[in-house]
Design an enzyme around this catalytic site. Structure first.
Site, PDB file in Angstrom:
ATOM      1  N   ALA A   1       0.852  -1.188   0.000  1.00 31.61           N
ATOM      2  CA  ALA A   1       0.000   0.000   0.000  1.00 31.61           C
ATOM      3  C   ALA A   1       0.889   1.239   0.000  1.00 31.61           C
ATOM      4  O   ALA A   1       2.043   1.199   0.418  1.00 31.61           O
ATOM      5  CB  ALA A   1      -0.921  -0.007   1.217  1.00 31.61           C
TER       6      ALA A   1
ATOM      7  N   GLY B   1       0.333  -5.185   0.781  1.00 28.48           N
ATOM      8  CA  GLY B   1      -0.866  -5.229  -0.037  1.00 28.48           C
ATOM      9  C   GLY B   1      -0.680  -5.956  -1.353  1.00 28.48           C
ATOM     10  O   GLY B   1      -1.644  -6.486  -1.912  1.00 28.48           O
TER      11      GLY B   1
ATOM     12  N   GLU C   1      -1.074  -9.532  -0.495  1.00 21.41           N
ATOM     13  CA  GLU C   1      -2.492  -9.732  -0.206  1.00 21.41           C
ATOM     14  C   GLU C   1      -3.314  -9.757  -1.498  1.00 21.41           C
ATOM     15  O   GLU C   1      -4.267 -10.538  -1.630  1.00 21.41           O
ATOM     16  CB  GLU C   1      -2.988  -8.632   0.735  1.00 21.41           C
ATOM     17  CG  GLU C   1      -2.426  -8.795   2.149  1.00 21.41           C
ATOM     18  CD  GLU C   1      -2.608  -7.570   3.020  1.00 21.41           C
ATOM     19  OE1 GLU C   1      -3.114  -7.719   4.140  1.00 21.41           O
ATOM     20  OE2 GLU C   1      -2.236  -6.458   2.584  1.00 21.41           O
TER      21      GLU C   1
ATOM     22  N   GLU D   1       4.364  -5.419   7.419  1.00 28.52           N
ATOM     23  CA  GLU D   1       3.594  -4.409   8.146  1.00 28.52           C
ATOM     24  C   GLU D   1       4.095  -4.154   9.560  1.00 28.52           C
ATOM     25  O   GLU D   1       4.056  -3.007  10.037  1.00 28.52           O
ATOM     26  CB  GLU D   1       2.113  -4.803   8.186  1.00 28.52           C
ATOM     27  CG  GLU D   1       1.372  -4.596   6.869  1.00 28.52           C
ATOM     28  CD  GLU D   1       1.495  -5.766   5.911  1.00 28.52           C
ATOM     29  OE1 GLU D   1       0.820  -5.764   4.876  1.00 28.52           O
ATOM     30  OE2 GLU D   1       2.285  -6.708   6.207  1.00 28.52           O
TER      31      GLU D   1
END
Length: 261
Positions: free
Chosen positions: A67, A112, A115, A135
């Site tokens: 992200a 992300g 993911e 993260e």
């Protein structure tokens, strides 16, 4: 599809190739990109000319590097939660798309990005790809499904190891633990993904769709209920022209010609 600022799209004879196209940011997911993904998933769902979807990243270095931290860093608790809900919803929609989705992981798939590729049905990775959930180095947890899809793919212990340490692993290790399903040389990645897509496209499309639904739904059910659901899906197949054609072709020792009906 020129209306997209952060995505590229090509329909290659029924294979819909979606490319995350923010190379200067290593294809990091900002809100605009996630909203465009949401939009294109809706388009793909309605486009009968697209039979299989491939998602990849632009350039050779990164699939999706995570992200967009620059955009994310000043969010408060409510804004952070809303951002997670947005992305989770889009990834869930991708996972539920009634068409097979292949991730062609061409480089970094971090946070992300990992993911996103986990929300796809099948993951084909370049031998140069790298994977991780970093993260905790930022003081946060994964928020786009990482704490849930990762253990379902690699097991609880391995998932916790990757989540707790934030270690980045190479493609060979990702393949070994089941995080990706196929490896390819970097210069042959898209050829391998398209070859896989063409194989899937040659099979009964209704049956493939129902297999996807049965796996996705059944994996979150107890075994007895999941087997019962499978039986319902199996029975539905016998109401299709594809089932009649497939079995007739087998008996007649010829290649089946499926119509998706």
């Amino acid at each position: 599809m020129s209306e997209y600022q952060n995505l590229l799209f090509e329909n290659d004879n029924g294979i819909g190739v979606v490319t995350i196209n923010r190379p200067k940011a290593l294809n990091a997911l900002n809100e605009a990109t996630v909203r465009e993904l949401d939009k294109i998933i809706d388009v793909l769902a309605q486009d009968d000319s697209v039979k299989v979807v491939i998602i990849t990243g632009s350039g050779e270095k990164s699939f999706v590097a995570g992200a967009d931290i620059v955009e994310m860093k000043d969010k408060d608790a409510m804004e952070g939660r809303e951002w997670g809900i947005l992305a989770q919803g889009v990834f869930n929609k991708l996972e539920g798309l009634a068409k097979p989705v292949i991730a062609a992981v061409n480089g970094y798939a971090l946070g992300g990005g990992n993911e996103l590729q986990m929300a796809c049905d099948i993951r084909v990775a370049s031998e140069k790809a790298k994977f991780g959930q970093p993260e905790v180095t930022l003081g946060i947890t994964p928020g786009f499904g990482g704490t849930q899809r990762l253990p379902r793919l690699v097991g609880k212990g391995m998932a916790k190891k990757l989540l707790f340490t934030a270690d980045m692993i190479d493609a060979a290790e990702a393949y070994r633990i089941g995080l990706v399903d196929q490896l390819a040389p970097a210069d042959q990645l898209m050829d391998a993904a398209k070859k896989l897509a063409k194989t899937i496209m040659s099979r009964g499309p209704i049956a493939v769709k129902l297999c996807k639904f049965a796996v996705n739904k059944g994996i979150n059910m107890d075994l007895e209920s999941a087997i019962q659901y499978e039986d319902e899906v199996w029975g539905l197949c016998f109401a299709t022209a594809d089932q009649k054609e497939g079995m007739k072709a087998f008996v007649e020792k010829r290649k089946a010609s499926f119509t998706g009906k």
